[in-house]
Design an enzyme around this catalytic site. Structure first.
Site, PDB file in Angstrom:
ATOM      1  N   HIS A 312       0.852  -1.194   0.000  1.00  0.00           N
ATOM      2  CA  HIS A 312       0.000   0.000   0.000  1.00  0.00           C
ATOM      3  C   HIS A 312       0.879   1.232   0.000  1.00  0.00           C
ATOM      4  O   HIS A 312       1.945   1.219   0.622  1.00  0.00           O
ATOM      5  CB  HIS A 312      -0.903   0.004   1.251  1.00  0.00           C
ATOM      6  CG  HIS A 312      -2.060   0.927   1.124  1.00  0.00           C
ATOM      7  ND1 HIS A 312      -1.969   2.271   1.413  1.00  0.00           N
ATOM      8  CD2 HIS A 312      -3.333   0.709   0.710  1.00  0.00           C
ATOM      9  CE1 HIS A 312      -3.144   2.825   1.193  1.00  0.00           C
ATOM     10  NE2 HIS A 312      -3.982   1.923   0.761  1.00  0.00           N
ATOM     11  N   ASP A 370      -7.895  -5.541   0.287  1.00  0.00           N
ATOM     12  CA  ASP A 370      -8.380  -6.333  -0.847  1.00  0.00           C
ATOM     13  C   ASP A 370      -7.981  -7.799  -0.775  1.00  0.00           C
ATOM     14  O   ASP A 370      -8.479  -8.619  -1.533  1.00  0.00           O
ATOM     15  CB  ASP A 370      -7.858  -5.734  -2.163  1.00  0.00           C
ATOM     16  CG  ASP A 370      -8.501  -4.397  -2.422  1.00  0.00           C
ATOM     17  OD1 ASP A 370      -9.697  -4.277  -2.146  1.00  0.00           O
ATOM     18  OD2 ASP A 370      -7.799  -3.479  -2.868  1.00  0.00           O
TER      19      ASP A 370
HETATM   20  N1  CMC Z   1       4.071  -7.479  -4.944  1.00  0.00           N
HETATM   21  C1  CMC Z   1       5.402  -7.458  -5.132  1.00  0.00           C
HETATM   22  N2  CMC Z   1       6.169  -6.368  -4.971  1.00  0.00           N
HETATM   23  C2  CMC Z   1       5.570  -5.243  -4.612  1.00  0.00           C
HETATM   24  C3  CMC Z   1       4.179  -5.168  -4.398  1.00  0.00           C
HETATM   25  C4  CMC Z   1       3.423  -6.346  -4.571  1.00  0.00           C
HETATM   26  N3  CMC Z   1       2.094  -6.330  -4.390  1.00  0.00           N
HETATM   27  N4  CMC Z   1       3.829  -3.903  -4.059  1.00  0.00           N
HETATM   28  C5  CMC Z   1       4.962  -3.200  -4.050  1.00  0.00           C
HETATM   29  N5  CMC Z   1       6.016  -4.003  -4.383  1.00  0.00           N
HETATM   30  C6  CMC Z   1       7.431  -3.611  -4.420  1.00  0.00           C
HETATM   31  C7  CMC Z   1       7.764  -2.829  -5.671  1.00  0.00           C
HETATM   32  O1  CMC Z   1       8.186  -3.649  -6.724  1.00  0.00           O
HETATM   33  C8  CMC Z   1       8.853  -1.917  -5.164  1.00  0.00           C
HETATM   34  O2  CMC Z   1      10.035  -2.682  -5.074  1.00  0.00           O
HETATM   35  P1  CMC Z   1      11.466  -1.972  -5.390  1.00  0.00           P
HETATM   36  O3  CMC Z   1      11.628  -0.904  -4.349  1.00  0.00           O
HETATM   37  O4  CMC Z   1      12.461  -3.084  -5.293  1.00  0.00           O
HETATM   38  O5  CMC Z   1      11.360  -1.423  -6.781  1.00  0.00           O
HETATM   39  C9  CMC Z   1       8.435  -1.605  -3.726  1.00  0.00           C
HETATM   40  O6  CMC Z   1       7.653  -2.728  -3.315  1.00  0.00           O
HETATM   41  C10 CMC Z   1       7.601  -0.326  -3.595  1.00  0.00           C
HETATM   42  O7  CMC Z   1       6.506  -0.404  -4.489  1.00  0.00           O
HETATM   43  P2  CMC Z   1       5.868   0.823  -5.267  1.00  0.00           P
HETATM   44  O8  CMC Z   1       5.218   0.314  -6.507  1.00  0.00           O
HETATM   45  O9  CMC Z   1       6.893   1.898  -5.393  1.00  0.00           O
HETATM   46  O10 CMC Z   1       4.799   1.275  -4.215  1.00  0.00           O
HETATM   47  P3  CMC Z   1       3.565   2.210  -4.504  1.00  0.00           P
HETATM   48  O11 CMC Z   1       3.311   2.922  -3.218  1.00  0.00           O
HETATM   49  O12 CMC Z   1       3.784   3.043  -5.715  1.00  0.00           O
HETATM   50  O13 CMC Z   1       2.412   1.168  -4.842  1.00  0.00           O
HETATM   51  C11 CMC Z   1       0.544  -0.263  -4.642  1.00  0.00           C
HETATM   52  C12 CMC Z   1       1.406   0.814  -3.946  1.00  0.00           C
HETATM   53  C13 CMC Z   1      -0.679  -0.550  -3.767  1.00  0.00           C
HETATM   54  C14 CMC Z   1       0.051   0.252  -6.011  1.00  0.00           C
HETATM   55  C15 CMC Z   1       1.408  -1.546  -4.824  1.00  0.00           C
HETATM   56  O14 CMC Z   1       1.813  -2.034  -3.561  1.00  0.00           O
HETATM   57  C16 CMC Z   1       0.664  -2.637  -5.599  1.00  0.00           C
HETATM   58  O15 CMC Z   1       0.692  -2.631  -6.831  1.00  0.00           O
HETATM   59  N6  CMC Z   1      -0.005  -3.586  -4.873  1.00  0.00           N
HETATM   60  C17 CMC Z   1      -0.819  -4.573  -5.541  1.00  0.00           C
HETATM   61  C18 CMC Z   1      -2.158  -3.979  -5.907  1.00  0.00           C
HETATM   62  C19 CMC Z   1      -3.060  -3.788  -4.699  1.00  0.00           C
HETATM   63  O16 CMC Z   1      -3.194  -4.680  -3.862  1.00  0.00           O
HETATM   64  N7  CMC Z   1      -3.715  -2.618  -4.627  1.00  0.00           N
HETATM   65  C20 CMC Z   1      -4.694  -2.326  -3.593  1.00  0.00           C
HETATM   66  C21 CMC Z   1      -4.301  -1.199  -2.703  1.00  0.00           C
HETATM   67  S1  CMC Z   1      -5.380  -1.080  -1.259  1.00  0.00           S
HETATM   68  C22 CMC Z   1      -6.926  -0.626  -1.870  1.00  0.00           C
HETATM   69  C23 CMC Z   1      -6.944   0.649  -2.624  1.00  0.00           C
HETATM   70  O17 CMC Z   1      -6.312   1.622  -2.220  1.00  0.00           O
HETATM   71  O18 CMC Z   1      -7.643   0.714  -3.647  1.00  0.00           O
END
Ligand code: CMC
Length: 436
Positions: A312, A370
């Site tokens: 998140h 989720d």
């Molecule tokens: N699986 C594997 N690696 C992950 C994941 C994941 N679900 N989420 C983040 N990472 C890694 C990412 O690859 C990155 O690694 P590195 O630093 O080595 O490059 C690190 O963790 C930080 O990730 P980010 O993409 O920079 O983080 P963000 O804050 O931009 O993204 C997120 C947040 C929710 C979009 C992401 O965690 C994600 O895609 N999760 C899966 C989708 C999900 O479950 N979304 C629902 C969110 S809660 C409900 C809502 O708000 O709608």
């Protein structure tokens, strides 16, 4: 707004070359202070750069507070755990809209007002019949909520507080009806009219799952679970869809159009679409034995696969909503007598393994709301395509509350971000015959 007007005497000093500027530091009630850069461009000719808004407070708000490090979520100061356990969804709606918990009389009046707006204009049903039967219900929701502005002209004048409130109540009341219609349409069953004797969640379940040829009895355990799921999703401060609603509303667009914009944004798999994606992922994993393979893929930078329902932007701790959702999931499965759900087994094991894995621990990736909501909603009888629709239904009150707060702020201006331009510099037009 008291907190921000009580500007601390502190300032931040910005030094660029041999010049320096004092930027005010503002205090909130709780949470990080902010550096006010509102005059930065006028003073320095520079913008700030923050794609993804990771360090930017886009507005001042008194509605929801999140402490992502501690895993805390407060609606108007009240912990989500208490509201979800002890209150009901319409009480939370009142709280989000008006700022305080209702008295018994206020609650009864609010419930009555919402209940009296549950029907949609009869012509809306013809509008629905224009869609393909296999349309995704989120596509139907974006269109039908946007279309409300074509049906309810008497509540689109945003300068009139009375009309703003009627539009707000209308949307909270009509979302379950529209969501249920979107579902019924895709499965070829007749629309079910709302039944105003029922509470909000029971009414929704009945509109989704009853048919005219049979008596439908609402299961109170399941309706309580749905009500709690709605409360958990009701608001989440300035997330992507809420920011979309605020930005759309900042131009003066009518509230129905703004909420339709929010629904469109919510649809994406990184946001509200994640519950659908999480369940699909559990199905794809298929068995506990295959979990390590998927964990490996999630960690592989060359593989776009991510563990859906994990991670998140704000929570760097267990999402407090996920804990309640996990409990609700077990309650629903227990009530329905589902002793062995292979997807639940995979989810529990996946969570256990991921929470011990260095990659996830280092990055503070925990299950989010989720992760368990898909299993719960599926057990309740909803197809995966409806999951995000239920999220949109519940989040509508948050969107409206945030939209109202913005419109009622006397300092409100159109939202207009700037950019770091990296395209071609100015150049002269070349007639087509001379282009190479
Ligand atoms: N699986 C594997 N690696 C992950 C994941 C994941 N679900 N989420 C983040 N990472 C890694 C990412 O690859 C990155 O690694 P590195 O630093 O080595 O490059 C690190 O963790 C930080 O990730 P980010 O993409 O920079 O983080 P963000 O804050 O931009 O993204 C997120 C947040 C929710 C979009 C992401 O965690 C994600 O895609 N999760 C899966 C989708 C999900 O479950 N979304 C629902 C969110 S809660 C409900 C809502 O708000 O709608």
């Amino acid at each position: 707004m008291d907190a921000i007007n009580g500007t601390s005497a502190k300032t931040a000093t910005l030094n660029i070359g041999d010049k320096s500027w004092e930027l005010p530091i503002l205090d909130g009630t709780i949470g990080p202070q902010v550096v006010d850069i509102g005059k930065l461009y006028g003073q320095t000719g520079m913008f700030t750069y923050d794609p993804g808004f990771t360090s930017t407070a886009s507005c001042e708000s008194q509605i929801t507070y999140i402490d992502g490090d501690e895993g805390v979520l407060l609606y108007r100061g009240y912990p989500i755990e208490q509201l979800a356990e002890d209150g009901d969804f319409l009480e939370t709606c009142y709280l989000l809209l008006y700022g305080e918990l209702p008295t018994a009389a206020q609650k009864a009046d609010f419930d009555y007002r919402v209940t009296r707006h549950t029907m949609v204009h009869e012509q809306m049903s013809r509008f629905f019949h224009g869609f393909r039967r296999d349309a995704h219900p989120m596509a139907v929701m974006v269109a039908s909520v946007g279309a409300l502005s074509a049906f309810y002209h008497d509540s689109t004048d945003i300068s009139d507080p009375q009309q703003r409130m009627i539009a707000s109540v209308r949307m909270i009341a009509k979302m379950p009806t529209l969501a249920a219609m979107a579902y019924k349409y895709t499965i070829g069953q007749p629309f079910v009219y709302p039944q105003n004797e029922l509470d909000y969640a029971s009414n929704f379940l009945r509109m989704c799952f009853s048919v005219p040829c049979e008596e439908y009895k609402v299961n109170p355990v399941l309706s309580r679970a749905i009500d709690r799921i709605f409360t958990l999703h009701a608001d989440h401060e300035q997330n992507a869809s809420t920011s979309t609603v605020r930005l759309a509303g900042s131009s003066g667009a009518n509230p129905f159009a703004c909420i339709a914009a929010g629904i469109a944004c919510l649809w994406g798999p990184a946001h509200g679409g994640a519950n659908e994606a999480a369940l699909k992922m559990l199905g794809e994993i298929g068995s506990v034995e295959r979990i390590p393979e998927f964990i490996k893929r999630a960690k592989d930078k060359n593989d776009p696969f991510r563990l859906m329902g994990f991670g998140h932007r704000v929570y760097k701790n267990y999402d407090p909503r996920a804990k309640i959702m996990q409990k609700t999931c077990h309650e629903v499965l227990g009530e329905l007598g589902i002793k062995d759900d292979p997807l639940l087994d995979i989810a529990v094991e996946l969570e256990r393994i991921a929470l011990q894995d260095e990659y996830f621990v280092e990055r503070k990736l925990y299950p989010n709301i989720d992760f368990y909501s898909g299993i719960t909603l599926r057990a309740l009888g909803f197809p995966t395509s409806m999951f995000t629709v239920l999220f949109a239904l519940a989040r509508t009150v948050g969107w409206i509350g945030q939209w109202k707060e913005m419109i009622e702020d006397p300092g409100q201006r159109i939202g207009r971000p700037r950019q770091l331009y990296t395209g071609a510099p100015a150049r002269d037009y070349v007639p087509i015959a001379r282009r190479k």
